[in-house]
Design an enzyme around this catalytic site. Sequence first.
Site, PDB file in Angstrom:
ATOM      1  N   GLU A  16       0.549   0.505 -11.129  1.00 47.39           N
ATOM      2  CA  GLU A  16       1.694   0.097  -9.981  1.00 47.39           C
ATOM      3  C   GLU A  16       2.822   0.609 -10.670  1.00 47.39           C
ATOM      4  OE1 GLU A  16       5.080  -1.820  -8.940  1.00 47.39           O
ATOM      5  OE2 GLU A  16       4.262  -2.125 -10.791  1.00 47.39           O
ATOM      6  N   HIS A  55      -0.351  -4.593  -8.189  1.00 42.87           N
ATOM      7  CA  HIS A  55       0.562  -5.202  -9.289  1.00 42.87           C
ATOM      8  C   HIS A  55      -0.574  -5.942 -10.023  1.00 42.87           C
ATOM      9  CE1 HIS A  55       4.855  -5.772  -9.907  1.00 42.87           C
ATOM     10  NE2 HIS A  55       4.821  -5.230  -8.589  1.00 42.87           N
TER      11      HIS A  55
END
Length: 345
Positions: free
Chosen positions: A10, A313
Site C-alpha cells: 500500500e 492496507h
Amino acid sequence: MIEIDGSVGEGGGQILRSSLALSMCTGQRLSLTRIRAGRAKPGLMRQHLTCVKAAAEVCGAEVEGAEMHSQTLRFAPGKVRAGDYSFNVGTAGSCTLVLQTVWPALLLADAPSRLTLGGGTHNPMAPPFHFLERSYAPLMRRLGANVELALRRMGFYPAGGGEITATVWPAADSLQPFDLTERGPRVDGYAECFAPALPRTVAQRELGQLGAALGWRDDQLRVAAVRQNEGPGNALLVTLVHGNASEVFTQFGEKGVSAEKVARELVREVRNYQMSDAALGPHLADQWALPLALAVWKRQCAAAYTCSELTAHAKTNFDVIQRFLPVRFSIQAMDRGWRVLAEPV
C-alpha cells in the site's frame, strides 16, 4: 536490524506506524527507506513526524532522519516507559494515528500511562475518535488490554485543534487472543451527523437521505451536539452494534460535495458490510491485526477473525507484522468475505 521498504504494498504511512510500534514492542532496531515514495508529497509529513517523536519519547529511542520530507529513518528503541505524555500534531493531521502508534508498546509497560493528544480527531484517511471508542477499544479490552478514551474537543480538516485523552493500562501478562468469526445478532443501529459551525440543514439533509435509503426510523437519526468553538466540519457516522463486535462507518462532507452524495457514499459502505456475515469491516480488519498478533506471540496460540473485505492496507500490514514477529497470517476466501488466521511460527 529490521529493514523495511516503505514503498511496497500500500506504500503509505501505516508502514511507518506499524514498524515503529513493533520496533518498540520487540526491541528490534528499524531501518525504513523510501517512506511514502509513491505519494504526491513523499516522505515524512507533520503527523508522521509526530508519530516518530512520540515513539522515541515513549521508549527513549535513538533516531536518525526525523525531519520533514525525509524518506529514510533509523530507529533504535530503548525500554518502553510508562508515564504522562502529551503529543500535538500541530495541524489537522490525525492524533488518533499517533495514539495507535504508541498504544501497543504502552501495553507492555510496567504501569499505566496517560496521554493527551492534539490535532485532527475526525479526518478522512484516518480512524475517527468514535471508531476507536466504539469499535477498536472494546476489542482491545476483550483482548485483556484495558483503556479509557475521552474526546475533549473535535478537530476537523483543515483547522484541527481537536484533543483526546487516553489512559492505557499494562497488559503484558493479560493479553489473551480470541476468535472473532461471527458478529452476532444486531443490538442497535443509529446514525449521527456532526456539523459544527454549519447550517443545521446540512445535517438534516444528510440524515434524511441516509434514513430513507436504509429504512431507519427518526429516532435512529441524530443531529449530534457539538461543543462551543468547534468546527467548521462535517462528519456523518453510522454505528452498527452487534453481539460480538461494533462497527462505525464515516463519511466526511467537504466544499462542493452535496449532503446527498455524502449520505449515498456512507449508505454504500454500510450495505457492503451488511451483505456479508463476517465479523469485521475492512478498516477494523486492518487495524485489529497488530494487537491480535502481539497476543498470539505472547501466548503462543492461534486466533482467527472474519472480515467483509481485505484491503491493500490490511495485506501490507500483515507483511510488516510478519517481519517483526514470529507470527504468520493466512487468509481464506469465504462466502462474501474472508477468514484471517494468525498463528505462531
